[in-house]
Design an enzyme around this catalytic site. Sequence first.
Site, PDB file in Angstrom:
ATOM      1  N   GLU A 166     -24.361  -9.953  33.655  1.00  0.00           N
ATOM      2  CA  GLU A 166     -23.862 -11.277  33.158  1.00  0.00           C
ATOM      3  C   GLU A 166     -23.984 -12.437  34.462  1.00  0.00           C
ATOM      4  O   GLU A 166     -23.030 -11.847  35.329  1.00  0.00           O
ATOM      5  CB  GLU A 166     -22.660 -11.052  32.013  1.00  0.00           C
ATOM      6  CG  GLU A 166     -22.320 -12.436  31.530  1.00  0.00           C
ATOM      7  CD  GLU A 166     -20.424 -11.750  31.142  1.00  0.00           C
ATOM      8  OE1 GLU A 166     -19.717 -12.403  30.981  1.00  0.00           O
ATOM      9  OE2 GLU A 166     -20.555 -10.894  30.115  1.00  0.00           O
ATOM     10  N   LYS A 224     -20.519  -6.637  32.942  1.00  0.00           N
ATOM     11  CA  LYS A 224     -19.374  -7.729  32.637  1.00  0.00           C
ATOM     12  C   LYS A 224     -19.349  -8.490  33.536  1.00  0.00           C
ATOM     13  O   LYS A 224     -18.806  -8.335  34.291  1.00  0.00           O
ATOM     14  CB  LYS A 224     -19.553  -7.635  31.245  1.00  0.00           C
ATOM     15  CG  LYS A 224     -20.781  -7.541  29.794  1.00  0.00           C
ATOM     16  CD  LYS A 224     -19.965  -6.969  28.592  1.00  0.00           C
ATOM     17  CE  LYS A 224     -19.263  -7.988  28.114  1.00  0.00           C
ATOM     18  NZ  LYS A 224     -20.375  -8.840  27.388  1.00  0.00           N
ATOM     19  N   ASP A 254     -24.225 -16.628  30.059  1.00  0.00           N
ATOM     20  CA  ASP A 254     -23.309 -16.455  28.787  1.00  0.00           C
ATOM     21  C   ASP A 254     -22.581 -17.612  29.037  1.00  0.00           C
ATOM     22  O   ASP A 254     -22.384 -18.228  30.144  1.00  0.00           O
ATOM     23  CB  ASP A 254     -22.308 -15.571  29.515  1.00  0.00           C
ATOM     24  CG  ASP A 254     -20.824 -15.738  28.977  1.00  0.00           C
ATOM     25  OD1 ASP A 254     -21.099 -14.744  27.391  1.00  0.00           O
ATOM     26  OD2 ASP A 254     -19.908 -15.071  28.978  1.00  0.00           O
ATOM     27  N   ARG A 287     -18.937   1.418  -6.826  1.00  0.00           N
ATOM     28  CA  ARG A 287     -18.786   0.729  -6.264  1.00  0.00           C
ATOM     29  C   ARG A 287     -19.104   0.884  -4.384  1.00  0.00           C
ATOM     30  O   ARG A 287     -18.805   0.292  -3.666  1.00  0.00           O
ATOM     31  CB  ARG A 287     -17.207   0.714  -5.731  1.00  0.00           C
ATOM     32  CG  ARG A 287     -16.017   0.231  -4.509  1.00  0.00           C
ATOM     33  CD  ARG A 287     -16.434  -1.478  -4.496  1.00  0.00           C
ATOM     34  NE  ARG A 287     -16.690  -1.958  -5.679  1.00  0.00           N
ATOM     35  CZ  ARG A 287     -17.327  -3.054  -5.731  1.00  0.00           C
ATOM     36  NH1 ARG A 287     -18.392  -3.512  -4.839  1.00  0.00           N
ATOM     37  NH2 ARG A 287     -17.434  -4.153  -7.300  1.00  0.00           N
ATOM     38  N   LYS A 297     -20.616  -6.093  18.218  1.00  0.00           N
ATOM     39  CA  LYS A 297     -19.651  -6.046  17.933  1.00  0.00           C
ATOM     40  C   LYS A 297     -19.550  -5.941  16.725  1.00  0.00           C
ATOM     41  O   LYS A 297     -20.182  -6.735  15.235  1.00  0.00           O
ATOM     42  CB  LYS A 297     -19.672  -7.471  18.241  1.00  0.00           C
ATOM     43  CG  LYS A 297     -18.671  -8.142  19.301  1.00  0.00           C
ATOM     44  CD  LYS A 297     -18.315  -9.957  19.636  1.00  0.00           C
ATOM     45  CE  LYS A 297     -18.477 -10.264  21.030  1.00  0.00           C
ATOM     46  NZ  LYS A 297     -18.160 -11.170  21.633  1.00  0.00           N
TER      47      LYS A 297
END
Length: 283
Positions: free
Chosen positions: A201, A171, A223, A104, A139
């Site tokens: 960004e 960012k 972005d 598994r 992510k």
Amino acid sequence: MTRYAPLPDLILEPMVRNALMEDLGQYGDVTTRSVIPAGTTYNARINARENGVVSGMQVAAIAFRLVDPSLEITTVLADGSPCKKGDTLMEIKGAASSILSGERVALNFAGRLTGIATLTAAFVAETKGTQTRITCTRKTTPGLRIVEKQAVLHGGGFNHRISLSDAILIKDNHIAAAGGIVPVLEAVKTNASHMVRVEIEVDTLEQLAQVLETGGADVCLLDNMDTPTLRNAVEMVNGRLVLEASGNMRLERIAEVAATGVDYISSGALTHSVRTLDLGLDF
């Protein structure tokens, strides 16, 4: 095939060991111990039940070896190889109890990573005829980043930052906290090591103009821009910065974005919204 050599098993073993400990619990595989006579041996195969791009074979092999180093493991299709429904990816020979106890965890890793490689390959195919590269993001599944990033490579993509320490990525919240694009770039010029690349960004062409005027960035992340705006950004920059398009990068949109001339397209979906590919272990 992948452009990169496998990572050393030593790096991957702790992650696989933790997964095995989670699955085996405090008392091991009670089902297998109860129903499989000692000394029973079998030949098993991991088979693809649908088409894809293979990833996770190195990790699956580690899982089986951690359970039982005496198992004979043969990788038939290496990470980065295309596979078709019915293809055998790996053969495992030895104690049936050991194969069943590792099954598994091996399949969980291999199925998810093959899913990531397969989706990445689909994104890459949409960039054909352009110089645009597909890259992932941070992510990723907590604790699985390194293998998920490897799966992106197996699918023909490229890696963005592995961690916060790899590069400077400024960012929108950094810009807001620092007081704007000009002060944040001036701070980078003052404080950052010359060995660290800088990406910033922007949401608008006006912000992009500020970046070009101020200097201090190597890469600009565009972005959530629509396709005409991305095309205008490429014309504005004219090769002075590396450009990365990000935000709302669905598979069906990749070809038109790549055609704008951006250098990279980043998509979190490669790792956070992937479907596990159907693989099975058959005796």
